[in-house]
Design a protein around this motif. Structure first.
Motif, PDB file in Angstrom:
ATOM      1  N   ALA A  52      43.258 -20.753  32.035  1.00  0.00           N
ATOM      2  CA  ALA A  52      42.158 -21.065  32.955  1.00  0.00           C
ATOM      3  C   ALA A  52      41.204 -19.890  33.148  1.00  0.00           C
ATOM      4  CB  ALA A  52      42.721 -21.514  34.303  1.00  0.00           C
ATOM      5  N   GLN A  53      41.709 -18.659  33.016  1.00  0.00           N
ATOM      6  CA  GLN A  53      40.845 -17.494  33.219  1.00  0.00           C
ATOM      7  C   GLN A  53      39.806 -17.337  32.106  1.00  0.00           C
ATOM      8  OE1 GLN A  53      43.026 -13.699  32.893  1.00  0.00           O
ATOM      9  NE2 GLN A  53      44.632 -14.801  31.758  1.00  0.00           N
ATOM     10  N   PHE A  54      40.005 -18.048  30.977  1.00  0.00           N
ATOM     11  CA  PHE A  54      39.059 -17.979  29.863  1.00  0.00           C
ATOM     12  C   PHE A  54      38.154 -19.216  29.792  1.00  0.00           C
ATOM     13  CE2 PHE A  54      43.064 -15.935  28.398  1.00  0.00           C
ATOM     14  CZ  PHE A  54      42.627 -14.611  28.414  1.00  0.00           C
ATOM     15  N   ALA A  55      38.357 -20.186  30.680  1.00  0.00           N
ATOM     16  CA  ALA A  55      37.690 -21.486  30.548  1.00  0.00           C
ATOM     17  C   ALA A  55      36.365 -21.596  31.284  1.00  0.00           C
ATOM     18  CB  ALA A  55      38.630 -22.599  31.037  1.00  0.00           C
ATOM     19  N   HIS A  56      35.985 -20.590  32.042  1.00  0.00           N
ATOM     20  CA  HIS A  56      34.816 -20.704  32.908  1.00  0.00           C
ATOM     21  C   HIS A  56      33.548 -21.035  32.110  1.00  0.00           C
ATOM     22  CE1 HIS A  56      32.392 -20.080  36.483  1.00  0.00           C
ATOM     23  NE2 HIS A  56      31.559 -19.337  35.761  1.00  0.00           N
ATOM     24  N   GLY A  57      32.942 -22.183  32.438  1.00  0.00           N
ATOM     25  CA  GLY A  57      31.675 -22.591  31.850  1.00  0.00           C
ATOM     26  C   GLY A  57      31.749 -23.027  30.395  1.00  0.00           C
ATOM     27  N   LEU A  58      32.949 -23.227  29.851  1.00  0.00           N
ATOM     28  CA  LEU A  58      33.099 -23.550  28.430  1.00  0.00           C
ATOM     29  C   LEU A  58      33.402 -25.030  28.207  1.00  0.00           C
ATOM     30  CD1 LEU A  58      35.234 -20.527  27.139  1.00  0.00           C
ATOM     31  CD2 LEU A  58      32.743 -20.748  27.303  1.00  0.00           C
ATOM     32  N   ARG A  59      33.155 -25.460  26.980  1.00  0.00           N
ATOM     33  CA  ARG A  59      33.577 -26.786  26.530  1.00  0.00           C
ATOM     34  C   ARG A  59      35.011 -26.641  26.018  1.00  0.00           C
ATOM     35  NH1 ARG A  59      29.455 -27.713  21.867  1.00  0.00           N
ATOM     36  NH2 ARG A  59      30.129 -25.538  21.565  1.00  0.00           N
ATOM     37  N   VAL A  60      35.945 -27.350  26.663  1.00  0.00           N
ATOM     38  CA  VAL A  60      37.370 -27.145  26.386  1.00  0.00           C
ATOM     39  C   VAL A  60      37.982 -28.412  25.809  1.00  0.00           C
ATOM     40  CG1 VAL A  60      39.606 -26.527  27.378  1.00  0.00           C
ATOM     41  CG2 VAL A  60      37.512 -25.489  28.278  1.00  0.00           C
ATOM     42  N   VAL A  61      38.863 -28.227  24.822  1.00  0.00           N
ATOM     43  CA  VAL A  61      39.685 -29.316  24.296  1.00  0.00           C
ATOM     44  C   VAL A  61      41.144 -28.938  24.534  1.00  0.00           C
ATOM     45  CG1 VAL A  61      40.467 -30.535  22.227  1.00  0.00           C
ATOM     46  CG2 VAL A  61      38.030 -30.072  22.553  1.00  0.00           C
ATOM     47  N   ASP A  62      41.890 -29.863  25.104  1.00  0.00           N
ATOM     48  CA  ASP A  62      43.324 -29.666  25.350  1.00  0.00           C
ATOM     49  C   ASP A  62      44.076 -30.684  24.496  1.00  0.00           C
ATOM     50  OD1 ASP A  62      45.806 -29.035  26.349  1.00  0.00           O
ATOM     51  OD2 ASP A  62      45.522 -30.027  28.276  1.00  0.00           O
ATOM     52  N   ALA A  63      44.573 -30.249  23.343  1.00  0.00           N
ATOM     53  CA  ALA A  63      45.240 -31.161  22.411  1.00  0.00           C
ATOM     54  C   ALA A  63      46.702 -31.320  22.777  1.00  0.00           C
ATOM     55  CB  ALA A  63      45.107 -30.644  20.986  1.00  0.00           C
ATOM     56  N   ALA A  64      47.196 -32.554  22.679  1.00  0.00           N
ATOM     57  CA  ALA A  64      48.556 -32.909  23.130  1.00  0.00           C
ATOM     58  C   ALA A  64      48.672 -32.600  24.618  1.00  0.00           C
ATOM     59  CB  ALA A  64      49.622 -32.185  22.317  1.00  0.00           C
ATOM     60  N   CYS A  65      47.738 -33.156  25.381  1.00  0.00           N
ATOM     61  CA  CYS A  65      47.624 -32.847  26.811  1.00  0.00           C
ATOM     62  C   CYS A  65      48.709 -33.498  27.651  1.00  0.00           C
ATOM     63  CB  CYS A  65      46.254 -33.265  27.320  1.00  0.00           C
ATOM     64  SG  CYS A  65      45.978 -35.070  27.277  1.00  0.00           S
ATOM     65  N   GLY A  66      49.400 -34.506  27.102  1.00  0.00           N
ATOM     66  CA  GLY A  66      50.479 -35.148  27.846  1.00  0.00           C
ATOM     67  C   GLY A  66      49.993 -35.814  29.115  1.00  0.00           C
ATOM     68  N   GLU A  67      50.612 -35.477  30.220  1.00  0.00           N
ATOM     69  CA  GLU A  67      50.337 -36.118  31.504  1.00  0.00           C
ATOM     70  C   GLU A  67      48.927 -35.820  32.008  1.00  0.00           C
ATOM     71  OE1 GLU A  67      50.361 -36.367  35.972  1.00  0.00           O
ATOM     72  OE2 GLU A  67      50.008 -34.652  34.658  1.00  0.00           O
ATOM     73  N   GLY A  68      48.336 -34.695  31.566  1.00  0.00           N
ATOM     74  CA  GLY A  68      46.969 -34.374  31.950  1.00  0.00           C
ATOM     75  C   GLY A  68      46.814 -33.322  33.015  1.00  0.00           C
ATOM     76  N   TYR A  69      47.930 -32.823  33.569  1.00  0.00           N
ATOM     77  CA  TYR A  69      47.855 -31.864  34.675  1.00  0.00           C
ATOM     78  C   TYR A  69      47.156 -30.570  34.237  1.00  0.00           C
ATOM     79  CZ  TYR A  69      51.615 -29.325  32.389  1.00  0.00           C
ATOM     80  OH  TYR A  69      52.354 -28.611  31.481  1.00  0.00           O
ATOM     81  N   GLY A  70      47.428 -30.111  32.995  1.00  0.00           N
ATOM     82  CA  GLY A  70      46.817 -28.882  32.515  1.00  0.00           C
ATOM     83  C   GLY A  70      45.337 -29.042  32.255  1.00  0.00           C
ATOM     84  N   SER A  71      44.951 -30.175  31.696  1.00  0.00           N
ATOM     85  CA  SER A  71      43.526 -30.452  31.476  1.00  0.00           C
ATOM     86  C   SER A  71      42.776 -30.448  32.807  1.00  0.00           C
ATOM     87  CB  SER A  71      43.359 -31.810  30.785  1.00  0.00           C
ATOM     88  OG  SER A  71      44.035 -31.855  29.548  1.00  0.00           O
ATOM     89  N   ALA A  72      43.390 -31.045  33.817  1.00  0.00           N
ATOM     90  CA  ALA A  72      42.760 -31.084  35.142  1.00  0.00           C
ATOM     91  C   ALA A  72      42.622 -29.690  35.729  1.00  0.00           C
ATOM     92  CB  ALA A  72      43.569 -31.980  36.073  1.00  0.00           C
ATOM     93  N   LEU A  73      43.614 -28.836  35.503  1.00  0.00           N
ATOM     94  CA  LEU A  73      43.538 -27.462  35.992  1.00  0.00           C
ATOM     95  C   LEU A  73      42.400 -26.713  35.300  1.00  0.00           C
ATOM     96  CD1 LEU A  73      44.842 -25.232  37.745  1.00  0.00           C
ATOM     97  CD2 LEU A  73      46.258 -24.669  35.775  1.00  0.00           C
ATOM     98  N   LEU A  74      42.263 -26.872  33.992  1.00  0.00           N
ATOM     99  CA  LEU A  74      41.202 -26.200  33.237  1.00  0.00           C
ATOM    100  C   LEU A  74      39.821 -26.696  33.664  1.00  0.00           C
ATOM    101  CD1 LEU A  74      42.820 -26.306  29.681  1.00  0.00           C
ATOM    102  CD2 LEU A  74      42.655 -24.319  31.205  1.00  0.00           C
ATOM    103  N   ALA A  75      39.742 -27.974  34.049  1.00  0.00           N
ATOM    104  CA  ALA A  75      38.454 -28.576  34.413  1.00  0.00           C
ATOM    105  C   ALA A  75      37.872 -27.976  35.685  1.00  0.00           C
ATOM    106  CB  ALA A  75      38.612 -30.086  34.574  1.00  0.00           C
ATOM    107  N   ARG A  76      38.651 -27.267  36.460  1.00  0.00           N
ATOM    108  CA  ARG A  76      38.133 -26.656  37.684  1.00  0.00           C
ATOM    109  C   ARG A  76      37.041 -25.621  37.378  1.00  0.00           C
ATOM    110  NH1 ARG A  76      43.373 -25.478  41.596  1.00  0.00           N
ATOM    111  NH2 ARG A  76      43.809 -27.654  42.105  1.00  0.00           N
ATOM    112  N   ASP A  77      37.185 -24.915  36.250  1.00  0.00           N
ATOM    113  CA  ASP A  77      36.233 -23.859  35.920  1.00  0.00           C
ATOM    114  C   ASP A  77      35.409 -24.167  34.679  1.00  0.00           C
ATOM    115  OD1 ASP A  77      37.003 -22.018  38.015  1.00  0.00           O
ATOM    116  OD2 ASP A  77      38.864 -21.719  36.903  1.00  0.00           O
ATOM    117  N   ALA A  78      35.876 -25.079  33.857  1.00  0.00           N
ATOM    118  CA  ALA A  78      35.198 -25.359  32.591  1.00  0.00           C
ATOM    119  C   ALA A  78      33.946 -26.209  32.810  1.00  0.00           C
ATOM    120  CB  ALA A  78      36.150 -26.070  31.645  1.00  0.00           C
ATOM    121  N   ALA A  79      33.052 -26.165  31.803  1.00  0.00           N
ATOM    122  CA  ALA A  79      31.900 -27.070  31.839  1.00  0.00           C
ATOM    123  C   ALA A  79      32.355 -28.494  31.590  1.00  0.00           C
ATOM    124  CB  ALA A  79      30.876 -26.637  30.781  1.00  0.00           C
TER     125      ALA A  79
END
Length: 346
Positions: free
Chosen positions: A37-64
């Protein structure tokens, strides 16, 4: 984002982590996403094999924007429903080797504990290279086969091909020339963190109940460590950096693993004993029923016997009366007086 117990529509099978599962697995998985998450600020992020989605949601707090992809239709359906309120987050159902995404459409590509689950590892890295922008960043994790399986004599049924360090290095280097390596190990550590926060290093303190809510400092340290001087210049020489002291022999974690194995063994024995108790309880219940049936049958027999005894007694009295009558009629007097009794109706 609130942490909830494992959702009924997406149970924990051992292959895919879901929030609410306890044990060291939650520490491992949440730590990786907080690190990313510390590297995701303002970026376009892909989370492959995201599973339940909790990690993608965490990254979305700072990502574009964040796109979570998973091969499981059930996982994607759950993620879309669970995190529908996050505008910059979307989920797609697709294999990690064939993502429905344009070339160079990601600035940060995240995939944790994925590569060891598939045979098509080369194809997976090719797909990452296609989707990731030329200056983009890949964060990839996988178990260290020598430590994860060989040393512990452990076999994960969901892992298709685990990798040694040189195998992973070669796999990555064929697509990405530059790499910086990090190691992760849940263990026993002592952490010394500056207040109010570290200027260098990364600290994420969470609770099991709310692992998505991280503090960048130790809220309630067990000990205070104070550096003091009459000179501000002297204090200024001290770096506000995070200090971690690790046990190389890993004795606490090994002891924890031993205790957990003992608990698993004890749990299995307890389950077996419970099965025996259940069997004995059923046998007792059947025995009690058989006893009640036997008592009822004995009562019926006793009643029938009493009835037979009464019948025999009555029949015995009747026989005795007939015997006396026979004895009486056997005398000469009875025969001599018979004509007179018939004449007079006696």
């Amino acid at each position: 984002m609130d942490l909830q117990p494992p959702p009924a529509d997406l149970p924990f099978t051992g292959e895919r982590f879901v929030p609410g599962v306890r044990g060291e697995i939650w520490v491992e998985h949440w730590h990786r996403y907080h690190f990313a998450a510390q590297f995701a600020h303002g970026l376009r992020v892909v989370d492959a094999a995201c599973g339940e989605g909790y990690g993608s949601a965490l990254l979305a707090r700072d990502a574009a924007s964040v796109v979570g992809a998973d091969i499981s239709p059930e996982a994607v359906a759950h993620a879309k429903a669970a995190y529908a309120g996050t505008a910059n987050l979307s989920f797609v159902q697709a294999p990690c080797t064939k993502l429905p995404l344009p070339d160079e459409s990601a600035d940060l590509f995240v995939s944790f504990e994925t590569v060891e689950h598939i045979h098509e590892q080369e194809e997976f890295l090719d797909e990452i290279a296609r989707v990731l922008a030329p200056g983009g960043l890949l964060l990839l994790s996988c178990p260290n086969k020598r430590e994860y399986s060989d040393r512990r004599g452990f076999a994960n049924e969901f892992h298709v091909k685990e990798l040694y360090r040189d195998e992973l290095a070669a796999l990555v280097a064929r697509r990405f020339r530059h790499a910086r390596w990090y190691g992760q190990r849940p263990s026993f550590f002592s952490v010394i963190a500056p207040e109010p926060r570290a200027e260098t290093g990364h600290l994420a303190e969470v609770t099991e109940a709310a692992p998505a809510e991280a503090m960048s400092a130790l809220e309630e340290p067990l000990y205070f460590l104070v550096a003091a001087s009459r000179s501000m210049g002297t204090l200024g020489m001290l770096p506000a950096t995070l200090s971690v002291f690790a046990d190389k022999d890993d004795w606490v974690h090994r002891d924890y693993e031993k205790v957990m194995r003992h608990l698993e063994t004890a749990g299995a024995q307890l389950k077996e004993m419970a099965g025996h108790v259940d069997t004995l309880a059923k046998a007792r219940e059947e025995a009690m029923k058989s006893r009640d049936d036997a008592l009822a049958w004995a009562g019926q027999l006793e009643s029938r016997l009493a009835q037979l005894e009464r019948t025999v007694s009555e029949q015995s009295r009747g026989l005795a009366d007939r015997d006396r009558e026979i004895d009486r009629r056997a005398g000469l007097r009875w025969w001599l007086t018979l004509p007179f009794r018939r004449l007079f109706g006696r």
